[in-house]
Design a protein around this motif. Structure first.
Motif, mmCIF file in Angstrom:
data_model
loop_
_atom_site.group_PDB
_atom_site.id
_atom_site.type_symbol
_atom_site.label_atom_id
_atom_site.label_comp_id
_atom_site.label_asym_id
_atom_site.label_seq_id
_atom_site.Cartn_x
_atom_site.Cartn_y
_atom_site.Cartn_z
ATOM 1 N N HIS A 1 -57.308 15.564 -34.100
ATOM 2 C CA HIS A 1 -56.144 13.969 -34.015
ATOM 3 C C HIS A 1 -56.712 13.324 -35.271
ATOM 4 N N VAL A 2 -58.073 13.262 -34.818
ATOM 5 C CA VAL A 2 -58.523 11.769 -36.117
ATOM 6 C C VAL A 2 -58.682 12.539 -37.398
ATOM 7 N N ARG A 3 -58.631 13.506 -37.664
ATOM 8 C CA ARG A 3 -58.814 14.462 -39.285
ATOM 9 C C ARG A 3 -57.458 14.206 -39.485
ATOM 10 N N THR A 4 -56.505 14.583 -38.555
ATOM 11 C CA THR A 4 -55.277 14.212 -39.208
ATOM 12 C C THR A 4 -54.560 12.331 -39.274
ATOM 13 N N ARG A 5 -55.113 11.678 -38.470
ATOM 14 C CA ARG A 5 -54.591 10.134 -38.758
ATOM 15 C C ARG A 5 -55.454 9.723 -40.038
ATOM 16 N N ARG A 6 -57.020 10.487 -40.229
ATOM 17 C CA ARG A 6 -57.384 10.086 -41.337
ATOM 18 C C ARG A 6 -56.760 10.113 -42.833
ATOM 19 N N VAL B 1 -43.424 13.601 -33.055
ATOM 20 C CA VAL B 1 -44.708 13.506 -32.303
ATOM 21 C C VAL B 1 -45.725 12.760 -33.868
ATOM 22 N N ALA B 2 -45.680 13.231 -35.051
ATOM 23 C CA ALA B 2 -46.491 13.126 -35.718
ATOM 24 C C ALA B 2 -45.737 11.387 -36.586
ATOM 25 N N LEU B 3 -45.155 11.007 -35.779
ATOM 26 C CA LEU B 3 -44.786 9.790 -36.776
ATOM 27 C C LEU B 3 -45.251 8.520 -35.929
ATOM 28 N N ASP B 4 -45.435 9.275 -34.513
ATOM 29 C CA ASP B 4 -45.203 8.590 -33.911
ATOM 30 C C ASP B 4 -47.426 8.355 -33.722
ATOM 31 N N PHE B 5 -47.969 9.102 -33.683
ATOM 32 C CA PHE B 5 -49.149 9.180 -33.457
ATOM 33 C C PHE B 5 -50.029 9.293 -35.068
ATOM 34 N N ALA B 6 -49.700 9.487 -35.868
ATOM 35 C CA ALA B 6 -50.394 9.888 -37.027
ATOM 36 C C ALA B 6 -50.130 9.145 -38.509
ATOM 37 N N ALA B 7 -48.755 8.403 -38.315
ATOM 38 C CA ALA B 7 -48.641 7.352 -39.472
ATOM 39 C C ALA B 7 -49.315 6.647 -39.243
ATOM 40 N N HIS B 8 -49.411 5.810 -40.349
ATOM 41 C CA HIS B 8 -50.847 4.757 -40.287
ATOM 42 C C HIS B 8 -49.910 3.512 -40.145
ATOM 43 N N GLU B 9 -49.306 3.367 -40.770
ATOM 44 C CA GLU B 9 -48.725 1.528 -41.163
ATOM 45 C C GLU B 9 -47.566 1.789 -39.796
ATOM 46 N N HIS B 10 -47.869 0.480 -39.149
ATOM 47 C CA HIS B 10 -47.003 0.372 -38.468
ATOM 48 C C HIS B 10 -45.094 0.064 -39.038
ATOM 49 N N VAL B 11 -44.581 0.625 -38.269
ATOM 50 C CA VAL B 11 -43.088 0.257 -39.100
ATOM 51 C C VAL B 11 -42.152 0.473 -37.738
ATOM 52 N N SER B 12 -41.115 -0.177 -38.228
ATOM 53 C CA SER B 12 -40.088 -0.163 -36.828
ATOM 54 C C SER B 12 -39.012 1.530 -36.632
ATOM 55 N N ALA B 13 -38.928 1.489 -35.705
ATOM 56 C CA ALA B 13 -38.389 2.848 -35.163
ATOM 57 C C ALA B 13 -37.176 3.390 -35.804
ATOM 58 N N ALA B 14 -36.120 2.325 -36.414
ATOM 59 C CA ALA B 14 -35.380 2.935 -37.183
ATOM 60 C C ALA B 14 -35.756 3.446 -38.776
ATOM 61 N N MET C 1 -45.957 16.985 -43.169
ATOM 62 C CA MET C 1 -45.372 16.139 -43.927
ATOM 63 C C MET C 1 -45.148 14.728 -43.166
ATOM 64 N N ALA C 2 -44.799 14.587 -42.285
ATOM 65 C CA ALA C 2 -44.576 13.521 -41.654
ATOM 66 C C ALA C 2 -45.797 12.371 -41.074
ATOM 67 N N THR C 3 -46.922 13.571 -40.924
ATOM 68 C CA THR C 3 -48.633 13.064 -40.677
ATOM 69 C C THR C 3 -48.610 11.796 -41.609
ATOM 70 N N HIS C 4 -48.062 11.627 -42.618
ATOM 71 C CA HIS C 4 -47.554 10.880 -44.182
ATOM 72 C C HIS C 4 -49.412 11.532 -44.599
ATOM 73 N N PRO C 5 -49.500 12.660 -44.962
ATOM 74 C CA PRO C 5 -51.441 13.527 -44.872
ATOM 75 C C PRO C 5 -51.666 12.221 -46.805
ATOM 76 N N LYS C 6 -52.809 12.959 -46.654
ATOM 77 C CA LYS C 6 -53.250 12.185 -48.206
ATOM 78 C C LYS C 6 -53.702 13.723 -48.988
ATOM 79 N N LEU C 7 -53.932 14.287 -47.038
ATOM 80 C CA LEU C 7 -53.829 15.961 -47.972
ATOM 81 C C LEU C 7 -54.075 16.750 -47.388
ATOM 82 N N LEU C 8 -52.401 17.465 -47.454
ATOM 83 C CA LEU C 8 -52.101 18.266 -46.964
ATOM 84 C C LEU C 8 -51.592 20.122 -46.861
#
Ligand SMILES: Nc1ncnc2c1ncn2[C@@H]1O[C@H](COP(=O)(O)OP(=O)(O)OP(=O)(O)O)[C@@H](O)[C@H]1O
Ligand SMILES: Nc1ncnc2c1ncn2[C@@H]1O[C@H](COP(=O)(O)OP(=O)(O)OP(=O)(O)O)[C@@H](O)[C@H]1O
Ligand SMILES: CC(C)C[C@H](N)C(=O)O
Ligand SMILES: [Mg+2]
Ligand SMILES: [Mg+2]
Lengths: 245, 293, 402, 319, 246
Positions: free
Chosen positions: E80-85, E108-121, E161-168
């Motif tokens: 999961h750390v790799r995913t977040r990186r 799940v991906a958006l909650d846990f992996a997306a780095h930027e703080h974004v609103s629920a909407a 894709m929803a984890t907003h990866p740099k490497l997919l």
């Protein structure tokens, strides 16, 4: 050995999802018939109906063996398998915690197949040598392609007369795709196996198929009597031949 | 105060005791290890078998082992019925069968306990036979015949089950059935019937195991609770579904328990053997002989 | 009838309600059921004779506490606050009794105890009376060690279940042994649910003790005896037994059969001449009949007569006091000696018997598979106390087993 | 705050006020004795579900946590004469530690392996306590209650109120978890741990967190039981019944929603209390057995699932 | 060779070896993936492609060898750390969260992996746009258990894709698709790549590999047998023998 499969006006659904509507098709003894159609259109559902895994709402599936007709839509999967119908399911569906050999032996569960285990095993090992090498490996740890070979091998172990193959080329390397398709073709030729094959890889499929059907949204929209007729079809052109080089 | 004699004695008794644990766990190794049925009522069935053996021994003077054999067909049928019930109510409906199954089988266990109480009362019961209460002298060591019986029965059962599961079509199908039912259907086997059959076998094995239980020690209606931990530990430590592994794991448990019992403070025995189980699981989460893909 | 008469009849008809919980499931159920049957027989006897206090019948309010300490507080609160029973009996055994001791003390209620051990020692409730014949805490160990030492025992082994009652026995045994400078060559507690005792017995045997004191629970006693028979215990053992619970129950005794011979164990009542008092025989006639129907211990020597005695004690107190006033009843019970079917009973200030009446008896000439033999005298010879003695010890243990 | 939250907190406040008023006006002691037991089981079932329901890690060791709570209190009372709040806090702290240890030990175990590990843990801890003479060992220990604190005039009434507080606390935590990212993460790891990891869910940390919270709550619930019983012995404190009953309550109620365990605990807890003082014999156990069987068979998703289905059906009907 | 050569590699794998018991699935594999690169990974069945992905994403521990991601050693990090990186992968055999709907799977991906703080909407929007791109929009509120095999594969990709990866890393996301569908997914991957997301694509469908990849690597029996431009690799004698069979 005379065998033919006739499907008439088949309806099947999963609750609210209609997967088949009035589908009809025929497979004659010794033929290899391709079933084409993009994903979600009902190929697997049709296969499952034949194997008795899905009960159709309406319509008839009749398998005629040596003049005796059997209505498959009323039989259980076990009875259908007993009649000599084998299926290589989509997604392989191996027994991951059994060894390769044990998976193959389970393929021979059907009474008629138990007598010819040695012969069938030889056929399978000849067709897929890697299975022989990896006899003792757990099926679940095999690579995706190896698993696909095992799935086909397992189906062959039941001495089938009608082989239903659901997307055999998925996940195989190009080399193996052609080998596998060739193998199925050979099985058809050498053992007189009748084959109904769902396949996306059009160019490969038509190498061994003599004719084919195209299914769209659960309906058979094209029943082509020959490969050329298929190749000339608009839908095929659009879906399968478009971008391909 | 260390004594080599005592240690040797403890090991011998431990192996035999382990065989006994193995014998009472083998059925579970099939029903839970292979079929994934969370059969917490397994020990309750075991005690029920003991009472059946007691009944035959008490009223018709049948030898307990023979009685154990006599009731196996009945238990086989009982197993068929029990599985049918479980299937109709859980598996057929799918999702989450395991967790709810636990509650279901606890309920079944309670019902069995009460039925035994209503029929036999709460007093403990035991059986008589020539081999109970006497020992075989082997040099300085004396080995109770009871435990030798357990040893013989356990090894025989393990060998038979192992052969059955690996050499027969039915056996292989039993091992495959929990992994992919629909695929098994495509092999021409009815998974429900296979499971039912397997559950019948698991329960039939309990018939003999129940005889052992009451041969080795007296039973009472709530004895099953003491065996939930032990049997599940053995099966899990072995790594679900391996018959030989089950016997080995049981022997390890038996030896550890006995050594602690004789050589160190007896009161620590349960802590030590279960700590060992935890240790095994922490290092090998799939159990000693577990095969996980 | 006149209105006054009607009122009188109604007053007479209000029953005297006695509330209690009793283990009817769980580990203590065997004892609990036998005990309860004893109390019920007493109730029926009293009611057949027209009840107490001029015609008030006895009614029992009984709940199952599942042998657990966590159930009894709520049950006794229900008995006191909702059922508003007139008198309380304690459940069988120490564990379920312990939680209600502070409660009855706080509310100033009389509690008739039932075979618990030293449950009042810390609470110090002066309206507590135990029906069991234990007496002072150490008398149990004292009597057994007396017998052992008189037979020439110079060292002792102690094996006790790691459970409540057995550990309390073991504790007093250690104290008594220490006071007498009796070397303790083996001292182990075995865990509950131990299946196989061969290896423990082997270790015990290796310690070569003269006196073997066992404090075990019913499921284990049979296992220990079997192991002793199989493994042997050594020729130097003079006496073996002492505190084995379970060897008093008919089913266990029948099954152990000849394995019992030679064991010196505690008991509470035995069919020896010295044990019959007024009403004892009649009681057992009734008990025997009813126990079979209820699938309860067919002998019922251990607990049932004491259940009956509980009733007799309370009945005598009520008759003497002439009311249900708890303080007065307690005072009467404390200050008098009472006649019961298990002999005269007098209490010391802590609510236990003034003098111990725990029997130590040796099994003799027991044969296999015969329940009836235990009904005749001589199968368990009473060695202690002196006034009830019905024979002499045969020692060493191995000799007595023949 | 959302509408839901407002409703929840209003409900909780009303509940606590009602409980408090009850302790002040009801004279009969029995409702408090019986009610305490029911509240205790509600709190246990809710705490259990945090790990067992959301994360799908079926804990058979409820009795271990409960028993440790009891003995934490016993020790503190015996050693320092500690007051009730301290006993509960200490219980929670020890429970958290224990949950943490359990989590660490079982990091790599899944499914039934975890469940068996919790059984093993229970037996180890029970044996340890059995051998710990200071807190009475196998013989058990009697403890004295101190004087009751105002405004309560009876200790059990106070315990009843304290247990109600614990219930609200447990429910609030459980509800928060369900509605937050923690809940979604737990649900993901319940479905597929590797996939969850690869989707960024710190599965180990979430599991540990669930273990710690669930353990702390269960131990805290156990702590006041020492004062309730005024007696503790290992066999009762670590009784398998706590584990079975808690599991059964959660399943009967349904684990999909925080309110499931509450409903299950109220239903089963009340029935058990009623049975104890009505049928009261081995038939009591029979009824429990039958109830377990019937409910898991009749309401596969628990009562919550049943309600949802009924409501869902009606909605569909309306459309 | 492209401009990106001058930048340090996004992913540097050196001397990676992976054994299963006595069987060596990966043999001393070293390769650099450049930022923004479109990298094709091919090889016969069982050659170790998925194993390599498992080593990169952290599902397997590697023994010898290092994995550097953005110049940091990640070999010991949990998945999961790799995913977040920024490393996301799809599974060859789909592993959906079965108790959730398609939308929730992505949440799940958006909650846990997306780095930027974004609103629920914003998250909902982002989720819906990914689903729409994958053609899963209509299935957003359908339970994951009701998807067909191919839909499941699409969801795998969407969740990654929803984890907003740099490497997919896409492991055979197109298996079983018809060629028109292959084109759809390919377009999607290409548009992602144009947004500076580095992509490793495992595929047996040659037309897709050819069209997509800037560079292709072919594994055989756990060893690299060829690496280079697609046409170079396809022309390689050993690749033809081991893989293409033409
Ligand atoms: N178990 C199921 N429950 C609900 N709907 C289903 C189920 N299985 C398939 N479907 C739906 O039925 C339709 C036909 O599915 P089917 O699997 O037969 O298609 P297919 O042609 O084999 O497609 P693919 O190429 O993806 O394998 C799809 O829309 C699918 O979503
Ligand atoms: N857990 C495991 N235990 C033992 N062998 C394994 C394990 N996982 C993979 N293997 C073996 O490692 C080799 C590489 O497998 P991998 O899945 O990486 O192949 P792949 O290149 O992805 O093949 P495919 O294209 O068929 O998916 C195979 O021979 C496989 O059997
Ligand atoms: C079962 C017996 C050992 C009970 C014992 N008399 C007690 O007070 O607990
Ligand atoms: Mg399909
Ligand atoms: Mg792969």
């Amino acid at each position: 050995m005379a065998l033919s499969l006739a499907i008439n006006d088949l309806d099947a659904d999963y609750g609210a999802v209609k997967a088949l509507r009035g589908a009809s098709l025929r497979v004659e003894a010794g033929e290899t018939v391709a079933l084409l159609g993009t994903n979600g259109n009902g190929k697997s559902t049709l296969m499952k109906c034949i194997a008795g895994l899905v009960r159709p709402q309406r319509g008839a599936i009749s398998l005629t063996i040596d003049g005796a007709a059997h209505d498959l839509s009323r039989l259980s999967t076990e009875d259908i398998v007993e009649l000599g119908v084998a299926m290589v399911p989509e997604g392989r569906r191996l027994f991951p915690r059994l060894t390769v050999l044990e998976n193959l032996m389970l393929g021979a569960f059907r009474k008629a197949a138990r007598r010819s285990i040695d012969r069938n095993l030889a056929i399978v090992f000849e067709a897929f040598p890697v299975l022989k090498e990896r006899q003792a490996q757990l099926a679940g740890t095999m690579s995706g392609g190896q698993q696909q070979m095992l799935a086909i091998g397992r189906a062959l172990m039941s001495s089938p007369r009608l082989l239903l193959v659901d997307e055999p080329s998925v996940g195989l390397s190009p080399l193996l795709v052609s080998q596998t398709i060739t193998k199925i073709g050979e099985l058809n030729q050498n053992l007189g196996l009748t084959v109904l094959m769902a396949e996306q890889n059009f160019n490969q499929a038509i190498r061994i198929a003599s004719r084919g059907y195209i299914i769209v949204h659960g309906e058979i929209v094209v029943a082509a009597a020959s490969v050329d007729e298929l190749r000339g079809n608009d839908i095929v052109k659009r879906l399968y031949l478009g971008g391909a080089t | 105060m260390f004594s080599f004699d005592l240690l040797l004695d403890a090991v011998v008794i431990g192996v035999l005791l382990g065989c006994f644990y193995g014998a009472v766990s083998l059925g579970l190794s099939v029903s839970f290890g292979l079929l994934d049925v969370p059969h917490v009522a397994h020990p309750a069935f075991l005690v029920l078998a003991s009472y059946a053996v007691y009944f035959l021994n008490e009223h018709y003077a049948v030898d307990p082992l023979v009685a154990g054999l006599l009731i196996t067909p009945v238990f086989f049928l009982l197993g068929l019925v029990a599985y049918r019930l479980y299937y109709e109510t859980f598996e057929k409906r799918g999702s989450d069968a395991a967790v709810r199954g636990i509650a279901f089988f606890f309920g079944v266990a309670f019902i069995i306990e009460v039925l035994i109480i209503l029929q036999f009362g709460v007093d403990q019961r035991s059986v008589t036979a020539d081999y109970i209460g006497r020992a075989w002298r082997l040099g300085d060591i004396r080995i109770p015949y009871r435990l030798l019986v357990a040893f013989a029965v356990a090894t025989a059962l393990t060998v038979l089950l192992t052969l059955y599961l690996s050499r027969t079509f039915m056996g292989r199908a039993i091992r495959a059935v929990a992994q992919d039912q629909e695929a098994l259907r495509l092999m021409g086997a009815n998974p429900i019937k296979i499971k039912q059959w397997a559950f019948g076998i698991a329960t039939a094995v309990l018939g003999i195991a129940g005889a052992l239980l009451i041969i080795v020690a007296p039973v009472d209606p709530t004895l099953d609770r003491a065996y939930i931990g032990r049997t599940f530990c053995v099966v899990v430590m072995a790594g679900l579904g391996s018959m030989g592994g089950t016997l080995v794991a049981a022997i390890i448990l038996g030896v550890a328990e006995t050594i602690v019992l004789t050589m160190f403070g007896a009161s620590w025995a349960p802590a030590i053997s279960f700590a060992m189980l935890l240790g095994v699981l922490a290092v090998r989460p799939q159990g000693l002989f577990g095969r996980r893909s | 009838a006149t209105p006054l008469g009607a009122k009188l009849v109604r007053a007479q008809q209000t029953p005297i309600r006695i509330g209690m919980s009793m283990p009817q499931t769980g580990g203590l159920a065997g004892g609990g059921k036998a005990s309860l049957l004893g109390i019920e027989i007493w109730r029926d006897d009293v009611n057949a004779k027209g009840g107490l206090l001029g015609g008030r019948k006895i009614e029992l309010v009984v709940y199952d506490d599942k042998s657990s300490a966590s159930e009894t507080p709520a049950i006794y609160s229900k008995l006191i606050d909702v059922d508003k029973v007139d008198l309380l009996f304690a459940p069988y055994a120490t564990v379920p009794t312990a939680p209600i001791m502070p409660m009855v003390k706080q509310r100033g209620l009389l509690l008739m105890g039932n075979f618990s051990f030293q449950v009042n020692s810390k609470v110090g409730h002066d309206m507590w009376f135990n029906n069991a014949p234990w007496g002072p805490a150490d008398s149990w160990a004292t009597s057994f060690l007396d017998i052992g030492q008189r037979a020439g025992g110079k060292s002792m082994a102690l094996l006790a279940a790691d459970q409540e009652f057995a550990q309390n026995l073991a504790k007093t045994a250690r104290e008594v042994a220490a006071k007498r400078n009796l070397p303790m060559v083996f001292d182990q507690a075995y865990p509950p649910n131990t299946v196989e005792f061969s290896s423990i017995i082997r270790a015990l045997k290796a310690a070569k003790p003269d006196i073997v004191y066992i404090a075990s629970y019913p499921p284990d006693s049979a296992g220990i005896l079997r192991a002793v028979n199989e493994i042997g215990i050594g020729d130097n053992v003079k006496v073996f037994g002492g505190g084995m619970v379970g060897l008093q129950f008919g089913a266990v005794m029948e099954n152990m059969g000849s394995l019992l011979n030679g064991v010196v164990n505690y008991n509470t009542w035995l069919p020896e001449k010295s044990m019959y008092f007024e009403g004892t025989k009649e009681f057992f006639d009734k008990y025997t009949k009813r126990a079979v129907e209820a699938k309860i211990d067919p002998l019922g020597y251990y607990l049932a007569p004491f259940g009956y005695a509980s009733g007799q004690l309370i009945a005598q107190a009520i008759n003497a006091v002439g009311s249900l006033e708890q303080k007065a009843l307690a005072k009467y019970l404390r200050e008098n000696t009472h006649k019961t079917i298990v002999g005269p009973i007098a209490f010391s200030p802590d609510g236990e018997r003034k003098e111990t009446a725990v029997l130590q008896a040796q099994f003799r000439g027991v044969v296999d598979k015969n329940m009836e033999q235990f009904r005749s005298s001589g199968k368990q010879v009473i060695l202690f106390p002196e006034n009830l003695k019905s024979g002499e010890l045969i020692a060493p243990f191995e000799a007595a087993r023949k | 705050m959302t509408r839901n939250s407002i409703a929840f907190w209003t409900g909780s406040t009303v509940f606590l006020v009602a409980v408090f008023v009850m302790t002040q006006v009801v004279g009969n002691q029995y409702p408090f004795f019986a009610g305490y037991v029911i509240l205790q089981f509600i709190a246990l079932a809710v705490a259990w579900s945090i790990l067992g329901g959301y994360a799908g890690y079926v804990n058979f060791g409820t009795s271990a946590f409960f028993g440790v709570g009891v003995y934490a209190a016993v020790f503190l009372v015996k050693a320092f004469g500690a007051p009730l709040p301290l006993q509960i806090l200490a219980g929670a702290a020890i429970g958290a530690l224990m949950g943490f240890a359990l989590g660490l030990l079982t990091l790599r175990m899944q499914g039934i392996f975890f469940s068996i590990a919790t059984i093993a843990l229970t037996i180890i801890i029970e044996t340890t306590i059995t051998n710990w003479r200071y807190v009475g060992g196998a013989a058990g220990i009697q403890i004295q209650r101190p004087a009751v604190t105002a405004p309560f005039d009876n200790y059990v009434q106070m315990l009843f109120f304290v247990q109600a507080l614990l219930v609200v606390l447990a429910v609030a935590i459980s509800r928060y978890i369900q509605n937050s990212w923690i809940g979604r993460g737990l649900q993901a790891l319940r479905d597929d741990e590797l996939a969850a990891e690869c989707t960024g869910v710190p599965t180990l940390r979430l599991k540990l967190l669930a273990c710690v919270i669930s353990g702390a709550l269960m131990c805290a619930v156990g702590a006041p039981a020492a004062m309730y019983l005024q007696y503790a012995d290992p066999a009762s404190a670590f009784n398998l019944n706590y584990s079975v009953t808690t599991l059964a309550m959660s399943l009967i109620g349904g684990t999909a929603h925080w309110s499931g365990p509450i409903i299950g605990a109220i239903l089963l807890g009340t029935t058990q209390q009623l049975l104890t003082v009505t049928i009261s014999s081995e038939v009591n156990v029979l009824v429990l057995g039958l109830m377990l069987v019937l409910f898991v068979v009749g309401a596969p998703e628990g009562i919550i699932g049943l309600i949802r289905k009924l409501r869902g059906d009606r909605k569909e009907g309306e459309v | 060779m492209t401009l990106s050569d001058t930048r340090s590699p996004l992913l540097r794998i050196s001397s990676l070896t992976k054994r299963f018991g006595g069987f060596t699935a990966l043999h001393d594999v070293s390769v650099d993936i450049r930022p923004g690169e479109r990298f094709g990974l091919i090889g016969p069945n069982g050659s170790g492609k998925t194993t390599l992905i498992n080593c990169i994403s952290g599902a397997f521990r590697t023994e010898p060898g290092t994995v550097l991601f953005r110049d940091e050693d990640i070999a010991l990090l949990q998945p999961h750390v790799r995913t977040r990186r920024g490393i996301a992968r799809s599974f060859q055999i789909p592993r959906p969260f079965r108790s959730m709907t398609v939308a929730e799977n992505l949440m799940v991906a958006l909650d846990f992996a997306a780095h930027e703080h974004v609103s629920a909407a914003q998250r909902r929007d982002s989720m819906m746009s990914i689903l729409d791109q994958m053609g899963l929009g209509p299935k957003a509120n359908v339970s994951a258990t009701q998807l067909s095999q191919v839909e499941l594969r699409k969801m795998e990709l969407a969740r990654a894709m929803a984890t907003h990866p740099k490497l997919l890393i896409s492991d055979e996301a197109m298996a079983g698709l018809s060629s028109s569908e292959v084109d759809e997914v390919l377009d999607l991957l290409l548009s992602l790549a144009s947004r500076d997301i580095t992509i490793i694509m495992i595929e047996h469908i040659m037309q897709a590999v050819m069209r997509f990849s800037e560079r292709v690597m072919c594994l055989d029996a756990g060893r690299i047998i060829a690496i280079g431009s697609p046409s170079e690799v396809m022309a390689d004698q050993r690749v033809q023998e081991a893989y293409l069979g033409t």
